[in-house]
Design a protein around this motif. Structure first.
Motif, mmCIF file in Angstrom:
data_model
loop_
_atom_site.group_PDB
_atom_site.id
_atom_site.type_symbol
_atom_site.label_atom_id
_atom_site.label_comp_id
_atom_site.label_asym_id
_atom_site.label_seq_id
_atom_site.Cartn_x
_atom_site.Cartn_y
_atom_site.Cartn_z
ATOM 1 N N GLY A 1 -8.602 3.741 2.746
ATOM 2 C CA GLY A 1 -8.242 4.565 3.890
ATOM 3 C C GLY A 1 -7.354 3.904 4.924
ATOM 4 O O GLY A 1 -6.919 4.552 5.871
ATOM 5 N N LEU B 1 0.832 -1.201 0.000
ATOM 6 C CA LEU B 1 0.000 0.000 0.000
ATOM 7 C C LEU B 1 0.867 1.251 0.000
ATOM 8 O O LEU B 1 1.988 1.251 0.510
ATOM 9 C CB LEU B 1 -0.920 0.002 1.218
ATOM 10 C CG LEU B 1 -1.865 -1.199 1.332
ATOM 11 C CD1 LEU B 1 -2.652 -1.131 2.631
ATOM 12 C CD2 LEU B 1 -2.807 -1.270 0.144
ATOM 13 N N ASP B 2 0.315 2.325 -0.568
ATOM 14 C CA ASP B 2 0.984 3.621 -0.568
ATOM 15 C C ASP B 2 -0.081 4.708 -0.683
ATOM 16 O O ASP B 2 -1.280 4.410 -0.612
ATOM 17 C CB ASP B 2 2.020 3.719 -1.694
ATOM 18 C CG ASP B 2 1.426 3.498 -3.080
ATOM 19 O OD1 ASP B 2 0.225 3.805 -3.295
ATOM 20 O OD2 ASP B 2 2.160 3.029 -3.965
ATOM 21 N N GLU B 3 0.330 5.938 -0.876
ATOM 22 C CA GLU B 3 -0.635 7.049 -0.923
ATOM 23 C C GLU B 3 -1.582 6.966 -2.121
ATOM 24 O O GLU B 3 -2.621 7.626 -2.136
ATOM 25 C CB GLU B 3 0.082 8.407 -0.889
ATOM 26 C CG GLU B 3 1.021 8.662 -2.042
ATOM 27 C CD GLU B 3 2.425 8.100 -1.820
ATOM 28 O OE1 GLU B 3 3.225 8.189 -2.761
ATOM 29 O OE2 GLU B 3 2.723 7.567 -0.739
ATOM 30 N N HIS B 4 -1.276 6.126 -3.116
ATOM 31 C CA HIS B 4 -2.147 5.957 -4.281
ATOM 32 C C HIS B 4 -3.023 4.709 -4.169
ATOM 33 O O HIS B 4 -4.061 4.621 -4.812
ATOM 34 C CB HIS B 4 -1.312 5.884 -5.563
ATOM 35 C CG HIS B 4 -0.410 7.064 -5.739
ATOM 36 N ND1 HIS B 4 -0.881 8.332 -6.002
ATOM 37 C CD2 HIS B 4 0.931 7.174 -5.643
ATOM 38 C CE1 HIS B 4 0.136 9.176 -6.085
ATOM 39 N NE2 HIS B 4 1.253 8.491 -5.862
ATOM 40 N N ASN B 5 -2.588 3.741 -3.409
ATOM 41 C CA ASN B 5 -3.312 2.492 -3.184
ATOM 42 C C ASN B 5 -3.481 2.359 -1.675
ATOM 43 O O ASN B 5 -2.611 1.829 -0.990
ATOM 44 C CB ASN B 5 -2.528 1.313 -3.767
ATOM 45 C CG ASN B 5 -3.219 -0.012 -3.533
ATOM 46 O OD1 ASN B 5 -4.409 -0.072 -3.232
ATOM 47 N ND2 ASN B 5 -2.471 -1.093 -3.656
ATOM 48 N N THR B 6 -4.607 2.851 -1.145
ATOM 49 C CA THR B 6 -4.754 3.029 0.305
ATOM 50 C C THR B 6 -5.622 1.987 1.000
ATOM 51 O O THR B 6 -5.769 2.044 2.217
ATOM 52 C CB THR B 6 -5.349 4.406 0.617
ATOM 53 O OG1 THR B 6 -6.724 4.437 0.192
ATOM 54 C CG2 THR B 6 -4.558 5.527 -0.048
ATOM 55 N N ASN C 1 -0.732 4.872 9.141
ATOM 56 C CA ASN C 1 0.346 5.848 9.361
ATOM 57 C C ASN C 1 0.030 6.830 10.476
ATOM 58 O O ASN C 1 0.910 7.164 11.272
ATOM 59 C CB ASN C 1 0.657 6.604 8.061
ATOM 60 C CG ASN C 1 1.594 5.820 7.182
ATOM 61 O OD1 ASN C 1 2.721 5.548 7.561
ATOM 62 N ND2 ASN C 1 1.117 5.436 6.011
ATOM 63 N N TYR D 1 -4.253 2.802 4.676
ATOM 64 C CA TYR D 1 -2.881 3.316 4.633
ATOM 65 C C TYR D 1 -2.751 4.593 5.469
ATOM 66 O O TYR D 1 -1.832 4.718 6.278
ATOM 67 C CB TYR D 1 -2.464 3.567 3.183
ATOM 68 C CG TYR D 1 -1.072 4.094 3.029
ATOM 69 C CD1 TYR D 1 0.024 3.248 3.121
ATOM 70 C CD2 TYR D 1 -0.837 5.445 2.796
ATOM 71 C CE1 TYR D 1 1.311 3.723 2.978
ATOM 72 C CE2 TYR D 1 0.447 5.936 2.655
ATOM 73 C CZ TYR D 1 1.516 5.069 2.747
ATOM 74 O OH TYR D 1 2.792 5.552 2.620
ATOM 75 N N GLU D 2 -3.691 5.504 5.313
ATOM 76 C CA GLU D 2 -3.654 6.745 6.099
ATOM 77 C C GLU D 2 -3.874 6.461 7.583
ATOM 78 O O GLU D 2 -3.192 7.021 8.443
ATOM 79 C CB GLU D 2 -4.715 7.745 5.600
ATOM 80 C CG GLU D 2 -4.489 8.252 4.200
ATOM 81 C CD GLU D 2 -5.117 7.378 3.124
ATOM 82 O OE1 GLU D 2 -5.102 7.790 1.955
ATOM 83 O OE2 GLU D 2 -5.613 6.267 3.442
#
Length: 171
Positions: A81, A73-78, A87, A83-84
């Motif tokens: 929600g 996962l990253d800021e484009h594949n979350t 973090n 991923y956010e």
């Protein structure tokens, strides 16, 4: 240690276990496990989005990676929600938890990110992460449910409800 994804082993369902046991001439596989003294637990099955947090602590540095199945996962594949949330909410809790050990760590924390899916839950259950397993890659084994429950409490994360917890001690 390098951050890499580790697939969670298949979770067997009681119906499947019963059918396989009957095919081997056994009335019920859970009874067979009890007779052998094998550890087992039965937990609530949550129907959300499967997720994994990889934690590596090496030379006092703690690193995290987040996955949905085998996709990082990253800021484009979350993962809707997660991923956010991981973090902002989980990383501070996990950092504090893992700072307490002097040993190197390579753990996989498997959980369910509860977002609307097929099964409907009460609104207050959504957008929370439920830890259901910890795999310690340094020693090569899954952590026992009683230790996982204690770890979850110390970290401050939720876990699925237990219905049966035999041979693991009290929670």
């Amino acid at each position: 240690m390098e951050l890499t994804y580790r697939k969670f082993p298949k979770i067997y369902r009681i119906e499947q276990e019963e059918a396989e046991a009957k095919a081997r001439g056994i009335d019920y596989s859970l009874l067979e496990m009890i007779a052998k003294g094998e550890p087992f637990s039965v937990t609530e099955k949550l129907d959300g989005a499967n997720s994994c947090i990889e934690v590596i602590k090496e030379d006092e540095e703690i690193r995290f990676a987040f996955y949905s199945h085998n996709k990082k996962l990253d800021e484009h594949n979350t993962l809707r929600g997660f991923y956010e949330y991981a973090n902002s909410v989980l990383v501070p809790k996990l950092t504090e938890f893992y700072e307490c050990t002097d040993e190197d760590v390579h753990d996989y924390l498997y959980g369910e990110w509860l977002v609307p899916h097929r099964v409907q839950y009460q609104d207050d259950k959504y957008n929370k992460w439920y830890l259901f397993s910890i795999y310690d890659d340094v020693i090569g084994t899954e952590i026992a449910p009683n230790v996982r429950q204690l770890s979850a409490r110390c970290i401050g994360v939720l876990t699925p409800d237990f219905f049966c917890k035999e041979h693991y001690g009290e929670f």
